[in-house]
Design a protein around this motif. Structure first.
Motif, mmCIF file in Angstrom:
data_model
loop_
_atom_site.group_PDB
_atom_site.id
_atom_site.type_symbol
_atom_site.label_atom_id
_atom_site.label_comp_id
_atom_site.label_asym_id
_atom_site.label_seq_id
_atom_site.Cartn_x
_atom_site.Cartn_y
_atom_site.Cartn_z
ATOM 1 N N ASP A 72 0.863 -1.184 0.000
ATOM 2 C CA ASP A 72 0.000 0.000 0.000
ATOM 3 C C ASP A 72 0.900 1.235 0.000
ATOM 4 N N SER A 73 1.209 1.737 -1.177
ATOM 5 C CA SER A 73 2.173 2.838 -1.312
ATOM 6 C C SER A 73 1.696 4.141 -0.671
ATOM 7 N N SER A 74 0.435 4.214 -0.259
ATOM 8 C CA SER A 74 -0.059 5.425 0.408
ATOM 9 C C SER A 74 0.149 5.372 1.920
ATOM 10 N N ASN A 75 0.590 4.223 2.433
ATOM 11 C CA ASN A 75 0.770 4.043 3.869
ATOM 12 C C ASN A 75 2.237 4.237 4.247
ATOM 13 N N PHE A 76 2.466 5.187 5.170
ATOM 14 C CA PHE A 76 3.814 5.473 5.650
ATOM 15 C C PHE A 76 3.852 5.353 7.166
ATOM 16 N N LEU A 77 4.986 4.885 7.658
ATOM 17 C CA LEU A 77 5.245 4.738 9.075
ATOM 18 C C LEU A 77 6.545 5.485 9.355
ATOM 19 N N VAL A 78 6.550 6.335 10.379
ATOM 20 C CA VAL A 78 7.742 7.106 10.731
ATOM 21 C C VAL A 78 8.038 6.904 12.210
ATOM 22 N N PHE A 79 9.298 6.626 12.511
ATOM 23 C CA PHE A 79 9.762 6.564 13.888
ATOM 24 C C PHE A 79 10.694 7.745 14.104
ATOM 25 N N GLU A 80 10.324 8.631 15.020
ATOM 26 C CA GLU A 80 11.141 9.785 15.393
ATOM 27 C C GLU A 80 11.302 9.753 16.905
ATOM 28 N N ASP A 81 12.522 9.490 17.342
ATOM 29 C CA ASP A 81 12.807 9.332 18.765
ATOM 30 C C ASP A 81 11.874 8.255 19.327
ATOM 31 N N ASN A 82 10.994 8.603 20.252
ATOM 32 C CA ASN A 82 10.084 7.608 20.821
ATOM 33 C C ASN A 82 8.649 7.801 20.316
ATOM 34 N N HIS A 83 8.505 8.393 19.129
ATOM 35 C CA HIS A 83 7.185 8.584 18.528
ATOM 36 C C HIS A 83 7.031 7.678 17.303
ATOM 37 N N ARG A 84 5.866 7.065 17.213
ATOM 38 C CA ARG A 84 5.474 6.277 16.048
ATOM 39 C C ARG A 84 4.381 7.062 15.337
ATOM 40 N N LYS A 85 4.630 7.410 14.081
ATOM 41 C CA LYS A 85 3.665 8.187 13.299
ATOM 42 C C LYS A 85 3.249 7.364 12.093
ATOM 43 N N GLU A 86 1.960 7.469 11.725
ATOM 44 C CA GLU A 86 1.457 6.717 10.580
ATOM 45 C C GLU A 86 0.438 7.557 9.830
ATOM 46 N N ILE A 87 0.456 7.413 8.509
ATOM 47 C CA ILE A 87 -0.525 8.078 7.652
ATOM 48 C C ILE A 87 -0.813 7.176 6.457
ATOM 49 N N ALA A 88 -2.013 7.287 5.925
ATOM 50 C CA ALA A 88 -2.418 6.518 4.741
ATOM 51 C C ALA A 88 -3.385 7.366 3.936
ATOM 52 N N SER A 89 -3.689 6.938 2.718
ATOM 53 C CA SER A 89 -4.615 7.704 1.877
ATOM 54 C C SER A 89 -5.958 7.849 2.575
ATOM 55 N N GLY A 90 -6.562 9.013 2.389
ATOM 56 C CA GLY A 90 -7.855 9.286 2.995
ATOM 57 C C GLY A 90 -7.763 9.849 4.401
ATOM 58 N N ILE A 91 -6.561 9.932 4.939
ATOM 59 C CA ILE A 91 -6.365 10.485 6.281
ATOM 60 C C ILE A 91 -5.624 11.801 6.128
ATOM 61 N N ASP A 92 -6.142 12.853 6.744
ATOM 62 C CA ASP A 92 -5.576 14.190 6.554
ATOM 63 C C ASP A 92 -4.380 14.500 7.439
ATOM 64 N N GLU A 93 -4.271 13.860 8.587
ATOM 65 C CA GLU A 93 -3.146 14.163 9.459
ATOM 66 C C GLU A 93 -2.511 12.882 9.997
ATOM 67 N N TRP A 94 -1.255 13.000 10.382
ATOM 68 C CA TRP A 94 -0.496 11.869 10.893
ATOM 69 C C TRP A 94 -1.039 11.409 12.243
ATOM 70 N N ASP A 95 -1.146 10.104 12.428
ATOM 71 C CA ASP A 95 -1.410 9.518 13.734
ATOM 72 C C ASP A 95 -0.060 9.533 14.455
ATOM 73 N N ASP A 96 0.034 10.165 15.602
ATOM 74 C CA ASP A 96 1.301 10.334 16.318
ATOM 75 C C ASP A 96 1.130 9.839 17.741
ATOM 76 N N GLU A 97 1.929 8.843 18.113
ATOM 77 C CA GLU A 97 1.807 8.259 19.446
ATOM 78 C C GLU A 97 3.175 7.855 19.971
ATOM 79 N N VAL A 98 3.367 7.997 21.259
ATOM 80 C CA VAL A 98 4.590 7.539 21.914
ATOM 81 C C VAL A 98 4.590 6.017 21.906
ATOM 82 N N PHE A 99 5.762 5.428 21.600
ATOM 83 C CA PHE A 99 5.895 3.977 21.653
ATOM 84 C C PHE A 99 6.996 3.596 22.616
#
Length: 159
Positions: A72-99
């Motif tokens: 699913d080329s529209s789905n991205f996952l980003v790890f920044e320090d202790n944050h896990r961020k995810e976005i996919a098509s149809g979603i306007d903003e990144w899901d951002d959560e501490v992991f």
């Protein structure tokens, strides 16, 4: 309680005095510390470290960056320090959560799943009550198993 885990994770991350190098083909990670040489290969999908603190620090460091889902080329996952961020098509903003990277799932639903602990192989997000097992991880590839359903998610590193 969340601050306790965050503080521990931050302490482990900041206290590691490691130097990472990789081979030209990107298939081997070697970390050198004052106490030992730590080596893992991507072909095995596992890393062998001399102690848990080194494993946590090195795997956390290797996770950092942006990953794109392979199917699913529209789905991205980003790890920044202790944050896990995810976005996919149809979603306007990144899901951002501490992991929290740990030896077992520590989120409420999966904490008592009876699975044997493995050093730094679980990514837990307490706010969303989700956990993923790191099936494999190297410089270019990340494969996670979502503990809630057992499905496998494959990602490639992107710039």
């Amino acid at each position: 309680m969340k601050m306790k885990y965050f503080g521990l994770l931050l302490l482990i991350f900041l206290s590691s005095n490691c130097k990472n190098t990789s081979s030209d083909d990107g298939k081997m990670i070697t970390a050198k510390s004052q106490n030992s040489d730590l080596v893992g290969t991507s072909d095995e999908g596992a890393f062998n470290f001399s102690n848990k603190e080194e494993a946590n620090a090195q795997i956390l460091k290797l996770l950092q960056g942006k990953w794109q889902h392979e199917s699913d080329s529209s789905n991205f996952l980003v790890f920044e320090d202790n944050h896990r961020k995810e976005i996919a098509s149809g979603i306007d903003e990144w899901d951002d959560e501490v992991f929290i990277l740990s030896n077992k799932c520590i989120n409420e639903t999966d904490a008592d799943n009876g699975i044997e602990p493995e050093t730094a192989k679980y990514i837990s997000c307490l706010d969303s009550d989700m956990c993923w097992y790191i099936v494999s991880l190297d410089l270019e590839n990340l494969m996670l198993s979502y503990m809630g359903r057992g499905n496998t998610l494959s990602y490639k590193r992107v710039q």
